[in-house]
Design a protein around this motif. Structure first.
Motif, mmCIF file in Angstrom:
data_model
loop_
_atom_site.group_PDB
_atom_site.id
_atom_site.type_symbol
_atom_site.label_atom_id
_atom_site.label_comp_id
_atom_site.label_asym_id
_atom_site.label_seq_id
_atom_site.Cartn_x
_atom_site.Cartn_y
_atom_site.Cartn_z
ATOM 1 N N ILE A 74 -21.701 -32.374 -39.634
ATOM 2 C CA ILE A 74 -21.190 -33.544 -40.356
ATOM 3 C C ILE A 74 -19.889 -33.181 -41.071
ATOM 4 N N PHE A 75 -19.858 -31.985 -41.651
ATOM 5 C CA PHE A 75 -18.647 -31.488 -42.305
ATOM 6 C C PHE A 75 -17.483 -31.438 -41.314
ATOM 7 N N ILE A 76 -17.718 -30.903 -40.114
ATOM 8 C CA ILE A 76 -16.657 -30.784 -39.105
ATOM 9 C C ILE A 76 -16.141 -32.161 -38.720
ATOM 10 N N ASP A 77 -17.048 -33.121 -38.531
ATOM 11 C CA ASP A 77 -16.636 -34.488 -38.202
ATOM 12 C C ASP A 77 -15.738 -35.057 -39.298
ATOM 13 N N LYS A 78 -16.074 -34.809 -40.558
ATOM 14 C CA LYS A 78 -15.271 -35.324 -41.666
ATOM 15 C C LYS A 78 -13.922 -34.607 -41.760
ATOM 16 N N VAL A 79 -13.906 -33.311 -41.435
ATOM 17 C CA VAL A 79 -12.631 -32.591 -41.402
ATOM 18 C C VAL A 79 -11.718 -33.214 -40.341
ATOM 19 N N TYR A 80 -12.248 -33.429 -39.142
ATOM 20 C CA TYR A 80 -11.457 -34.046 -38.072
ATOM 21 C C TYR A 80 -10.969 -35.436 -38.480
ATOM 22 N N ALA A 81 -11.841 -36.215 -39.117
ATOM 23 C CA ALA A 81 -11.497 -37.596 -39.471
ATOM 24 C C ALA A 81 -10.482 -37.676 -40.600
ATOM 25 N N ASN A 82 -10.615 -36.798 -41.602
ATOM 26 C CA ASN A 82 -9.822 -36.946 -42.817
ATOM 27 C C ASN A 82 -8.642 -36.002 -42.956
ATOM 28 N N LEU A 83 -8.663 -34.875 -42.244
ATOM 29 C CA LEU A 83 -7.610 -33.890 -42.436
ATOM 30 C C LEU A 83 -6.722 -33.678 -41.219
ATOM 31 N N TYR A 84 -7.118 -34.153 -40.062
ATOM 32 C CA TYR A 84 -6.307 -34.002 -38.856
ATOM 33 C C TYR A 84 -5.440 -35.234 -38.666
ATOM 34 N N ASP A 85 -4.195 -35.012 -38.252
ATOM 35 C CA ASP A 85 -3.348 -36.156 -37.918
ATOM 36 C C ASP A 85 -3.713 -36.647 -36.514
#
Length: 197
Positions: A74-85
């Motif tokens: 879940i953390f990885i999904d949120k990193v991709y969603a919120n921190l990746y352009d």
């Protein structure tokens, strides 16, 4: 991947390292989501299953909690969603698809549908073929960075999410919320676990 994309992706990873407070809030929000009710923000259901399977194999439950117990996926999904352009997000999708296509061509099915022995072979091959993160001093890479590839990046993010989770930080690693005095010369045998940061 060409050099320009590799450098851009490496730059994205460096930017992630600087955005600590945002990540802490992501970790806190992961803690409250139930496993069965989790709806990915960025990943599709199939991509989320892929990420969950890989992180579970990298950090399985043993006498300590596994990656899925502390909701690393879940953390990885949120990193991709919120921190990746948008470019980095597209790169992640393409790399997941490529990873699965390689599994299909080598073993006849996508990663999550392979037998455990074939999944282990896939991860061993990915481990061997991935570049290594360069050494660093105070958060700055020393020397010329090499492209690490998707698998190494995913593994690094999984380890990051795992070791910075509240469960691992407080109950697995040594934890001292209010540090006491400084003991500069103690034998290594007395140190015990690694310490939470």
């Amino acid at each position: 991947m060409d050099r320009r994309k590799a450098l851009k992706f490496t730059g994205s990873m460096a930017a992630l390292a600087v955005s600590g407070p945002s990540l802490l809030s992501l970790l806190q929000s992961c803690k409250n989501e139930a496993r069965m009710d989790w709806q990915p923000i960025f990943l599709t259901i199939d991509e989320a299953a892929f990420v969950s399977k890989i992180v579970d194999m990298i950090l399985p439950r043993t006498d300590t909690p596994g990656a899925l117990d502390v909701k690393t996926d879940i953390f990885i999904d949120k990193v991709y969603a919120n921190l990746y352009d948008a470019d980095a997000q597209e790169h992640v999708r393409n790399e997941i698809e490529k990873f699965n296509q390689d599994c299909i061509s080598d073993f006849g099915d996508s990663f999550v549908n392979l037998s455990e022995s074939d999944q282990i072979k896939v991860l061993q091959k990915a481990e061997e073929n991935s570049g290594q993160f360069g050494s660093g001093v105070w958060g700055t890479t020393v020397g010329k960075p090499e492209p690490v590839g998707f698998y190494r990046s995913l593994k690094s993010t999984a380890l990051w999410g795992y070791f910075t989770s509240q469960e691992i930080g407080e109950n697995v690693l040594s934890y001292d919320p209010i540090p006491g005095g400084y003991n500069g010369c103690i034998p290594l045998s007395e140190v015990g676990n690694k310490w939470s940061l």
